[in-house]
Design a protein around this motif. Structure first.
Motif, short mmCIF file in Angstrom:
data_model
loop_
_atom_site.label_atom_id
_atom_site.label_comp_id
_atom_site.label_asym_id
_atom_site.label_seq_id
_atom_site.Cartn_x
_atom_site.Cartn_y
_atom_site.Cartn_z
N VAL A 1 0.98 -1.21 0.01
CA VAL A 1 -0.05 -0.11 0.11
C VAL A 1 0.90 1.17 0.04
O VAL A 1 0.72 1.89 0.76
CB VAL A 1 -1.11 0.02 1.12
CG1 VAL A 1 -2.04 0.93 1.00
CG2 VAL A 1 -1.69 -1.29 1.48
N TYR B 1 -6.74 2.14 8.57
CA TYR B 1 -6.88 0.81 7.85
C TYR B 1 -6.43 -0.16 8.76
O TYR B 1 -5.61 -0.24 9.59
CB TYR B 1 -5.91 1.03 6.58
CG TYR B 1 -5.73 -0.49 5.75
CD1 TYR B 1 -4.32 -0.76 5.97
CD2 TYR B 1 -6.51 -1.30 5.60
CE1 TYR B 1 -3.80 -2.00 5.37
CE2 TYR B 1 -6.40 -2.36 5.21
CZ TYR B 1 -5.04 -3.01 5.08
OH TYR B 1 -4.89 -4.07 4.53
N ILE C 1 -10.58 2.52 5.80
CA ILE C 1 -10.63 1.18 4.99
C ILE C 1 -10.66 0.05 6.11
O ILE C 1 -9.97 -0.32 6.72
CB ILE C 1 -9.25 1.08 4.16
CG1 ILE C 1 -9.02 2.23 3.36
CG2 ILE C 1 -9.31 -0.20 3.25
CD1 ILE C 1 -7.57 2.19 2.67
N LEU D 1 -6.65 -0.51 -2.91
CA LEU D 1 -6.16 0.14 -1.68
C LEU D 1 -5.14 1.26 -2.07
O LEU D 1 -5.49 2.37 -1.76
CB LEU D 1 -5.42 -0.74 -0.82
CG LEU D 1 -6.16 -1.19 0.52
CD1 LEU D 1 -7.30 -2.10 -0.23
CD2 LEU D 1 -5.37 -2.06 1.40
#
Length: 311
Positions: free
Chosen positions: A91, A157, A181, A295
């Motif tokens: 990510v 996240y 997320i 993502l």
């Protein structure tokens, strides 16, 4: 050396090498041992120090990622800055720092709780969306105070419990995060507990029931609903990405479906990645590629104001 023995025919036989007594090796104290684990710790520290200095020069912050549910944590002690965990390394459309808050609830003997002990683990009892979330906010405030991050460009996240924590961050403290997320996270604690198969319920008395509450007790059920993001979904203002496997047996897909439906009903910004082949964790390579590309694009759009080319 053992002496030579005479055989029956009068000739000398060679000595048995195994008959000689060997001098025992000295026992080394703990401070003198050099084990593989010690070498690994030294290597990790060197890597950590190198990345820390590089990150400090760039002044970067990675997305905040709470780890999993309190009795099964995976993330190490929360320090900032520090290297990203293996899945989260993907990510990174641009270099970021990642804050892994060492919130209460880490199990002793596991990375997040091995220095904290039993009291640190049990401090999470009844504190879902309470002091457990306060620990995340305290860590974020520390990062802002230290100048490690722009408070307007922080995402939260997580997966499983971390997905729940991400939804709590978006619903209970809506002004603190620019994006959230949730990867296979639960949004309804009552639904999570009641969907456990009957033969496994007795094994959950000391974790699900003790830490979250008993849905068969009306008072505790009301408290569990109050700590569930689904009951405060209308307070969410930040863009949300939900990821779920259709075959998830641990956290049913309805935990994400209901959040998506509620957000879309009022025109809020929400994305939903539902994989029909996967369960609680994505295991197929093509599924993980799709997951982390999603993502990357989501973070690039809402933290950087751009979409990464080629993703």
């Amino acid at each position: 050396m053992a002496p030579r023995r005479a055989s029956r025919n009068g000739t000398a036989t060679p000595p048995d090498p195994h008959s000689a007594r060997r001098t025992p090796r000295p026992r080394l104290g703990r401070r003198h041992r050099s084990t593989d684990s010690t070498i690994r710790r030294m290597a990790r520290k060197a890597t950590h120090d190198d990345r820390t200095r590089a990150d400090q020069r760039r002044g970067l912050l990675r997305p905040a990622r709470p780890h999993r549910r309190p009795h099964l944590p995976r993330q190490p002690q929360g320090r900032l800055p520090r290297p990203m965990a293996q899945p989260a390394q993907r990510v990174r459309p641009r270099p970021r720092r990642r804050l892994a808050a060492d919130r209460r609830g880490g199990r002793p003997g596991r990375p997040a709780g091995h220095l904290r002990g039993k009291a640190h683990t049990q401090a999470a009892i009844g504190q879902f969306a309470g002091r457990m979330h306060d620990d995340v906010i305290d860590a974020l405030d520390w990062a802002i105070t230290q100048g490690h991050t722009d408070p307007a460009r922080v995402a939260i996240y997580g997966s499983s419990y971390g997905g729940y924590a991400a939804l709590v961050g978006a619903a209970f403290t809506p002004g603190r995060f620019a994006a959230a997320i949730s990867y296979t996270g639960m949004s309804d604690l009552v639904d999570l507990s009641r969907r456990v198969v009957p033969f496994a319920r007795r094994s959950l008395v000391n974790n699900y029931v003790r830490y979250m509450g008993d849905p068969d007790d009306p008072e505790q059920e009301a408290d569990m609903r109050a700590r569930s993001p689904i009951t405060r979904v209308n307070d969410i203002t930040a863009p949300v990405l939900l990821v779920h496997g259709a075959n998830d047996l641990r956290v049913h897909r309805s935990n994400s479906d209901r959040v998506v439906e509620a957000l879309r009903a009022r025109g809020a910004e929400v994305e939903y990645l539902l994989n029909e082949r996967e369960g609680h964790w994505f295991v197929n390579p093509d599924s993980n590629i799709e997951l982390y590309q999603t993502l990357v694009r989501f973070l690039a759009r809402h933290l950087d104001g751009r979409i990464t080319e080629g993703n």
